[in-house]
Scaffold this motif. Structure first.
Motif, mmCIF file in Angstrom:
data_model
loop_
_atom_site.group_PDB
_atom_site.id
_atom_site.type_symbol
_atom_site.label_atom_id
_atom_site.label_comp_id
_atom_site.label_asym_id
_atom_site.label_seq_id
_atom_site.Cartn_x
_atom_site.Cartn_y
_atom_site.Cartn_z
ATOM 1 N N TYR A 218 0.877 -1.180 0.000
ATOM 2 C CA TYR A 218 0.000 0.000 0.000
ATOM 3 C C TYR A 218 0.906 1.218 0.000
ATOM 4 O O TYR A 218 1.611 1.485 0.969
ATOM 5 N N LYS A 230 3.781 -3.290 7.619
ATOM 6 C CA LYS A 230 3.168 -4.414 8.308
ATOM 7 C C LYS A 230 3.232 -4.202 9.818
ATOM 8 O O LYS A 230 4.225 -3.702 10.343
ATOM 9 N N ALA A 235 -2.186 -0.382 8.984
ATOM 10 C CA ALA A 235 -2.162 -1.546 8.083
ATOM 11 C C ALA A 235 -3.075 -2.674 8.545
ATOM 12 O O ALA A 235 -2.984 -3.792 8.031
ATOM 13 N N ILE A 238 -4.978 -4.520 5.653
ATOM 14 C CA ILE A 238 -4.064 -5.264 4.772
ATOM 15 C C ILE A 238 -3.541 -6.506 5.475
ATOM 16 O O ILE A 238 -3.535 -7.609 4.909
ATOM 17 N N ASN A 244 1.357 -8.511 3.509
ATOM 18 C CA ASN A 244 1.905 -7.162 3.391
ATOM 19 C C ASN A 244 3.429 -7.262 3.307
ATOM 20 O O ASN A 244 4.092 -7.628 4.276
ATOM 21 N N MET A 312 -8.992 2.731 3.625
ATOM 22 C CA MET A 312 -8.016 1.855 4.267
ATOM 23 C C MET A 312 -7.503 2.376 5.609
ATOM 24 O O MET A 312 -7.142 1.596 6.492
ATOM 25 N N LEU A 327 -11.167 -4.613 -0.144
ATOM 26 C CA LEU A 327 -9.875 -5.218 -0.480
ATOM 27 C C LEU A 327 -9.954 -6.735 -0.665
ATOM 28 O O LEU A 327 -9.444 -7.255 -1.675
#
Length: 374
Positions: A218, A230, A235, A238, A244, A312, A327
């Motif tokens: 991302y 991460k 995050a 994700i 990630n 996000m 996502l």
């Protein structure tokens, strides 16, 4: 604007006044007048109740709440889904796109700023003048939060309540807000929706082994060289649904992520990249410097929708519930029995009371849907 406000404390309803020069606790506490604060009537006592917030703080509140104030930007987002009609002001102005969803009436609302975080620009005088019955803070528990909220409450003479709200259990947050505001039915509606969204995503991902999850990054910033690392709070979505690849030593929890290099992205070489709106999504496909990367070469890159807020993160609050639905359906469309369009319409209708037109939906999802032939 009148500087008169109501001060509510321990079953006492008193009238206080503040002056334009009252910047400290003394000035904001003001001078009492009218009802004898030392001798509240029985009727006044019956009009209050004790509410226990997520920190275990017992806060004295009016029995009926009709005027509320957000403590900052995450609280603003939450309250706009729960009780926008009760808000007396905003933490920050709404954009034209946001006003389209929430209504032009918010154009004229006072803007108070945010009280917590690294930058405290909360306009205490303006809040006092708007006379909310309670200031509401939402989010994750932070160090010294109890003391900070107690100090703000003492300074303003206005009750301050904290409602814990995090990705795994927004359902509990909305239940508490329903109890706080006397809107149990709306609280249950949003609680059930949030809980169902999280559980469906969790259950679906449980059927996708870790080694089959899409490796992705991302990216954001003017040149695409900031990344959401991460394990960072930014995050969460994700990390829940993908691999990630952005692994760094010093993880930033800020909305702009960690600064990285193009060479490092090439080393990670993710299979898929999502770009925050305002980054380089529109031009990256024609940039030779990016063309060597697998995601770009395969056309496997997308733009995160940004209305009314980024799906996000930034800030990471209830907007992430839409990212949590978008996502994984982008990454694993065959794992779901509904489409990105389906869940988007349902989210906007349920959370914002806004029915997306076909034109709205097409504009919102531009750059966010699987490319033909993928």
């Amino acid at each position: 604007m009148s500087m008169t406000r109501r001060v509510i404390a321990k079953g006492v309803v008193a009238v206080a006044c503040i002056t334009a020069l009252g910047l400290g606790a003394l000035g904001l506490a003001g001078c009492a007048g009218g009802t004898d604060a030392g001798q509240p009537s029985s009727a006044q006592q019956e009009q209050t109740r004790t509410f226990t917030d997520s920190l275990g703080r017992e806060v004295e509140l009016p029995a009926s709440i009709t005027k509320i104030c957000p403590s900052g930007h995450t609280a603003q987002q939450v309250l706009l889904t729960m009780a926008p009609d009760l808000m007396v002001g905003l933490s920050q102005e709404l954009s034209d796109d946001q006003l389209k969803v929430f209504g032009d009436k918010f154009k004229d609302y006072p803007v108070f700023g945010a009280v917590l975080g690294t930058k405290d620009d909360f306009n205490r005088e303006a809040v006092a003048a708007a006379a909310p019955q309670v200031i509401i803070d939402t989010g994750e528990v932070k160090k010294d939060m109890r003391e900070s909220l107690d100090a703000l409450q003492d300074q303003l003479g206005i009750p301050v309540v904290f409602v814990e709200a995090y990705l795994e259990d927004y359902g509990a947050a909305y239940q508490m807000l329903g109890e706080l505001l006397g809107r149990e039915e709306r609280g249950r509606e949003l609680s059930e929706y949030c809980s169902n969204v999280y559980q469906k995503t969790k259950d679906t991902m449980a059927g996708i082994p870790e080694d089959q999850r899409v490796s992705m990054a991302y990216l954001l910033g003017n040149n695409g060289l900031n990344a959401i690392a991460k394990t960072s709070v930014q995050a969460q979505v994700i990390d829940m649904v993908a691999n990630n690849v952005v692994v760094v030593d010093d993880v930033s929890g800020k909305g702009n992520g960690n600064e990285i290099s193009l060479e490092q992205i090439a080393v990670w070489d993710p299979d898929l990249i999502i770009f925050q709106k305002g980054s380089i999504y529109d031009i990256v496909g024609d940039d030779p410097a990016w063309a060597q990367m697998t995601a770009i070469a395969n056309g496997n890159y997308y733009q995160v929708p940004n209305d009314p807020w980024c799906w996000m993160n930034n800030p990471p609050t209830v907007n992430q519930l839409m990212g949590m639905q978008w996502l994984p359906r982008l990454l694993y469309p065959d794992a779901f029995d509904d489409s990105i369009q389906d869940v988007t319409r349902a989210y906007y209708s349920t959370m914002y009371g806004y029915d997306l037109t076909d034109a709205d939906l097409a504009e919102l999802l531009e750059g966010a849907l699987p490319k033909s032939g993928r």
